[in-house]
Design a protein around this motif. Structure first.
Motif, PDB file in Angstrom:
ATOM      1  N   THR A   1       0.831  -1.200   0.000  1.00 13.47           N
ATOM      2  CA  THR A   1       0.000   0.000   0.000  1.00 13.47           C
ATOM      3  C   THR A   1       0.866   1.250   0.000  1.00 13.47           C
ATOM      4  O   THR A   1       0.611   2.193  -0.747  1.00 13.47           O
ATOM      5  CB  THR A   1      -0.956  -0.001   1.214  1.00 13.47           C
ATOM      6  N   ALA A   2       1.907   1.261   0.828  1.00 13.04           N
ATOM      7  CA  ALA A   2       2.813   2.412   0.891  1.00 13.04           C
ATOM      8  C   ALA A   2       3.565   2.574  -0.425  1.00 13.04           C
ATOM      9  O   ALA A   2       3.722   3.695  -0.921  1.00 13.04           O
ATOM     10  CB  ALA A   2       3.792   2.249   2.052  1.00 13.04           C
ATOM     11  N   ALA A   3       4.009   1.472  -1.007  1.00  9.72           N
ATOM     12  CA  ALA A   3       4.731   1.532  -2.280  1.00  9.72           C
ATOM     13  C   ALA A   3       3.819   2.070  -3.387  1.00  9.72           C
ATOM     14  O   ALA A   3       4.227   2.906  -4.189  1.00  9.72           O
ATOM     15  CB  ALA A   3       5.279   0.161  -2.646  1.00  9.72           C
ATOM     16  N   LEU A   4       2.575   1.580  -3.420  1.00 10.56           N
ATOM     17  CA  LEU A   4       1.620   2.070  -4.416  1.00 10.56           C
ATOM     18  C   LEU A   4       1.348   3.555  -4.242  1.00 10.56           C
ATOM     19  O   LEU A   4       1.287   4.303  -5.226  1.00 10.56           O
ATOM     20  CB  LEU A   4       0.307   1.292  -4.318  1.00 10.56           C
ATOM     21  N   ARG A   5       1.189   3.991  -2.998  1.00  9.85           N
ATOM     22  CA  ARG A   5       0.934   5.411  -2.728  1.00  9.85           C
ATOM     23  C   ARG A   5       2.093   6.259  -3.246  1.00  9.85           C
ATOM     24  O   ARG A   5       1.887   7.276  -3.910  1.00  9.85           O
ATOM     25  CB  ARG A   5       0.720   5.631  -1.226  1.00  9.85           C
ATOM     26  N   ASP A   6       3.328   5.824  -2.976  1.00  9.25           N
ATOM     27  CA  ASP A   6       4.503   6.573  -3.445  1.00  9.25           C
ATOM     28  C   ASP A   6       4.591   6.593  -4.971  1.00  9.25           C
ATOM     29  O   ASP A   6       4.883   7.632  -5.568  1.00  9.25           O
ATOM     30  CB  ASP A   6       5.782   5.978  -2.844  1.00  9.25           C
ATOM     31  N   LEU A   7       4.340   5.458  -5.581  1.00 13.62           N
ATOM     32  CA  LEU A   7       4.391   5.393  -7.047  1.00 13.62           C
ATOM     33  C   LEU A   7       3.286   6.237  -7.671  1.00 13.62           C
ATOM     34  O   LEU A   7       3.510   6.902  -8.692  1.00 13.62           O
ATOM     35  CB  LEU A   7       4.294   3.942  -7.520  1.00 13.62           C
ATOM     36  N   ARG A   8       2.119   6.244  -7.057  1.00 17.90           N
ATOM     37  CA  ARG A   8       1.024   7.071  -7.575  1.00 17.90           C
ATOM     38  C   ARG A   8       1.355   8.550  -7.464  1.00 17.90           C
ATOM     39  O   ARG A   8       1.000   9.335  -8.352  1.00 17.90           O
ATOM     40  CB  ARG A   8      -0.273   6.726  -6.857  1.00 17.90           C
ATOM     41  N   ARG A   9       2.046   8.932  -6.409  1.00 21.44           N
ATOM     42  CA  ARG A   9       2.497  10.337  -6.298  1.00 21.44           C
ATOM     43  C   ARG A   9       3.467  10.676  -7.420  1.00 21.44           C
ATOM     44  O   ARG A   9       3.405  11.759  -8.005  1.00 21.44           O
ATOM     45  CB  ARG A   9       3.165  10.575  -4.938  1.00 21.44           C
ATOM     46  N   GLN A  10       4.397   9.758  -7.694  1.00 20.22           N
ATOM     47  CA  GLN A  10       5.345   9.975  -8.786  1.00 20.22           C
ATOM     48  C   GLN A  10       4.611  10.108 -10.123  1.00 20.22           C
ATOM     49  O   GLN A  10       4.950  10.968 -10.943  1.00 20.22           O
ATOM     50  CB  GLN A  10       6.347   8.824  -8.867  1.00 20.22           C
ATOM     51  N   ILE A  11       3.616   9.258 -10.340  1.00 20.35           N
ATOM     52  CA  ILE A  11       2.829   9.322 -11.569  1.00 20.35           C
ATOM     53  C   ILE A  11       2.094  10.657 -11.654  1.00 20.35           C
ATOM     54  O   ILE A  11       2.045  11.282 -12.722  1.00 20.35           O
ATOM     55  CB  ILE A  11       1.858   8.122 -11.657  1.00 20.35           C
ATOM     56  N   ASP A  12       1.543  11.123 -10.535  1.00 18.00           N
ATOM     57  CA  ASP A  12       0.851  12.421 -10.530  1.00 18.00           C
ATOM     58  C   ASP A  12       1.795  13.556 -10.910  1.00 18.00           C
ATOM     59  O   ASP A  12       1.426  14.459 -11.659  1.00 18.00           O
ATOM     60  CB  ASP A  12       0.225  12.699  -9.157  1.00 18.00           C
ATOM     61  N   VAL A  13       3.028  13.506 -10.399  1.00 14.31           N
ATOM     62  CA  VAL A  13       4.025  14.527 -10.739  1.00 14.31           C
ATOM     63  C   VAL A  13       4.355  14.458 -12.230  1.00 14.31           C
ATOM     64  O   VAL A  13       4.412  15.484 -12.923  1.00 14.31           O
ATOM     65  CB  VAL A  13       5.300  14.369  -9.874  1.00 14.31           C
ATOM     66  N   LEU A  14       4.556  13.253 -12.731  1.00 16.50           N
ATOM     67  CA  LEU A  14       4.846  13.085 -14.150  1.00 16.50           C
ATOM     68  C   LEU A  14       3.682  13.562 -15.013  1.00 16.50           C
ATOM     69  O   LEU A  14       3.890  14.200 -16.054  1.00 16.50           O
ATOM     70  CB  LEU A  14       5.178  11.622 -14.464  1.00 16.50           C
ATOM     71  N   ASP A  15       2.459  13.275 -14.595  1.00  8.31           N
ATOM     72  CA  ASP A  15       1.293  13.754 -15.340  1.00  8.31           C
ATOM     73  C   ASP A  15       1.279  15.278 -15.407  1.00  8.31           C
ATOM     74  O   ASP A  15       0.989  15.860 -16.461  1.00  8.31           O
ATOM     75  CB  ASP A  15      -0.013  13.251 -14.713  1.00  8.31           C
ATOM     76  N   SER A  16       1.613  15.923 -14.310  1.00  8.89           N
ATOM     77  CA  SER A  16       1.674  17.390 -14.295  1.00  8.89           C
ATOM     78  C   SER A  16       2.736  17.897 -15.271  1.00  8.89           C
ATOM     79  O   SER A  16       2.511  18.862 -16.010  1.00  8.89           O
ATOM     80  CB  SER A  16       1.987  17.908 -12.889  1.00  8.89           C
ATOM     81  N   GLU A  17       3.883  17.231 -15.281  1.00  7.71           N
ATOM     82  CA  GLU A  17       4.953  17.623 -16.197  1.00  7.71           C
ATOM     83  C   GLU A  17       4.528  17.415 -17.650  1.00  7.71           C
ATOM     84  O   GLU A  17       4.825  18.248 -18.520  1.00  7.71           O
ATOM     85  CB  GLU A  17       6.224  16.838 -15.891  1.00  7.71           C
ATOM     86  N   LEU A  18       3.838  16.312 -17.922  1.00  8.35           N
ATOM     87  CA  LEU A  18       3.375  16.049 -19.285  1.00  8.35           C
ATOM     88  C   LEU A  18       2.380  17.106 -19.748  1.00  8.35           C
ATOM     89  O   LEU A  18       2.448  17.568 -20.895  1.00  8.35           O
ATOM     90  CB  LEU A  18       2.748  14.656 -19.376  1.00  8.35           C
ATOM     91  N   VAL A  19       1.470  17.504 -18.872  1.00  6.37           N
ATOM     92  CA  VAL A  19       0.500  18.537 -19.239  1.00  6.37           C
ATOM     93  C   VAL A  19       1.221  19.851 -19.531  1.00  6.37           C
ATOM     94  O   VAL A  19       0.898  20.551 -20.499  1.00  6.37           O
ATOM     95  CB  VAL A  19      -0.580  18.707 -18.145  1.00  6.37           C
ATOM     96  N   THR A  20       2.215  20.186 -18.729  1.00 10.60           N
ATOM     97  CA  THR A  20       2.996  21.397 -18.964  1.00 10.60           C
ATOM     98  C   THR A  20       3.696  21.331 -20.322  1.00 10.60           C
ATOM     99  O   THR A  20       3.694  22.308 -21.083  1.00 10.60           O
ATOM    100  CB  THR A  20       4.023  21.604 -17.833  1.00 10.60           C
ATOM    101  N   LEU A  21       4.272  20.188 -20.643  1.00  2.00           N
ATOM    102  CA  LEU A  21       4.944  20.033 -21.937  1.00  2.00           C
ATOM    103  C   LEU A  21       3.951  20.097 -23.093  1.00  2.00           C
ATOM    104  O   LEU A  21       4.246  20.702 -24.139  1.00  2.00           O
ATOM    105  CB  LEU A  21       5.715  18.710 -21.976  1.00  2.00           C
ATOM    106  N   LEU A  22       2.769  19.509 -22.918  1.00  2.00           N
ATOM    107  CA  LEU A  22       1.757  19.596 -23.972  1.00  2.00           C
ATOM    108  C   LEU A  22       1.302  21.032 -24.190  1.00  2.00           C
ATOM    109  O   LEU A  22       1.059  21.450 -25.330  1.00  2.00           O
ATOM    110  CB  LEU A  22       0.561  18.703 -23.634  1.00  2.00           C
ATOM    111  N   ALA A  23       1.200  21.786 -23.115  1.00  2.10           N
ATOM    112  CA  ALA A  23       0.830  23.205 -23.246  1.00  2.10           C
ATOM    113  C   ALA A  23       1.909  23.955 -24.027  1.00  2.10           C
ATOM    114  O   ALA A  23       1.600  24.798 -24.883  1.00  2.10           O
ATOM    115  CB  ALA A  23       0.615  23.823 -21.872  1.00  2.10           C
ATOM    116  N   LYS A  24       3.173  23.643 -23.764  1.00  2.00           N
ATOM    117  CA  LYS A  24       4.269  24.276 -24.516  1.00  2.00           C
ATOM    118  C   LYS A  24       4.206  23.874 -25.987  1.00  2.00           C
ATOM    119  O   LYS A  24       4.441  24.694 -26.878  1.00  2.00           O
ATOM    120  CB  LYS A  24       5.622  23.881 -23.918  1.00  2.00           C
ATOM    121  N   ARG A  25       3.874  22.620 -26.232  1.00  3.68           N
ATOM    122  CA  ARG A  25       3.756  22.150 -27.612  1.00  3.68           C
ATOM    123  C   ARG A  25       2.623  22.902 -28.317  1.00  3.68           C
ATOM    124  O   ARG A  25       2.744  23.293 -29.475  1.00  3.68           O
ATOM    125  CB  ARG A  25       3.506  20.640 -27.645  1.00  3.68           C
ATOM    126  N   GLN A  26       1.522  23.106 -27.609  1.00  4.02           N
ATOM    127  CA  GLN A  26       0.399  23.834 -28.196  1.00  4.02           C
ATOM    128  C   GLN A  26       0.804  25.261 -28.550  1.00  4.02           C
ATOM    129  O   GLN A  26       0.391  25.787 -29.585  1.00  4.02           O
ATOM    130  CB  GLN A  26      -0.802  23.840 -27.252  1.00  4.02           C
TER     131      GLN A  26
END
Length: 100
Positions: free
Chosen positions: A10-35
């Motif tokens: 459960t703790a490992a999943l929570r940490d990995l999900r946080r990492q995924i959330d951070v990566l998702d934020s970075e991807l959205v920022t990059l997509l906005a730059k691409r736009q």
């Protein structure tokens, strides 16, 4: 009936999900730059009376993405499928802008 994960899992999943959330934020920022770049492309295409869809460019981008994915050990078909969808969405965005 599903089994509950252990507290360690459960703790490992929570940490990995946080990492995924951070990566998702970075991807959205990059997509906005691409736009923003696409918006500049639209202005050039409008001035030069070029179409939104340029098949040669699409194939060039997809080939490059495949090579990059292979180099990064990312499933190439996944990368190409994602880019193909992204390209179609941006072309639709360009077409709407060019029609105005």
């Amino acid at each position: 009936m599903m089994q509950e994960p252990s507290s360690k899992a459960t703790a490992a999943l929570r940490d990995l999900r946080r990492q995924i959330d951070v990566l998702d934020s970075e991807l959205v920022t990059l997509l906005a730059k691409r736009q923003r770049c696409v918006e500049q492309v639209i202005e050039i295409k409008r001035a030069e009376k070029l179409p939104a869809r340029i098949p040669e460019r699409i194939e060039e981008v997809l080939a490059r993405v495949r090579e990059l994915a292979e180099a990064e050990k990312l499933e190439p078909d996944l990368a190409v499928a994602l880019w193909r969808e992204m390209i179609e969405q941006f072309i639709a965005y360009e077409e709407r802008a060019l029609d105005r």
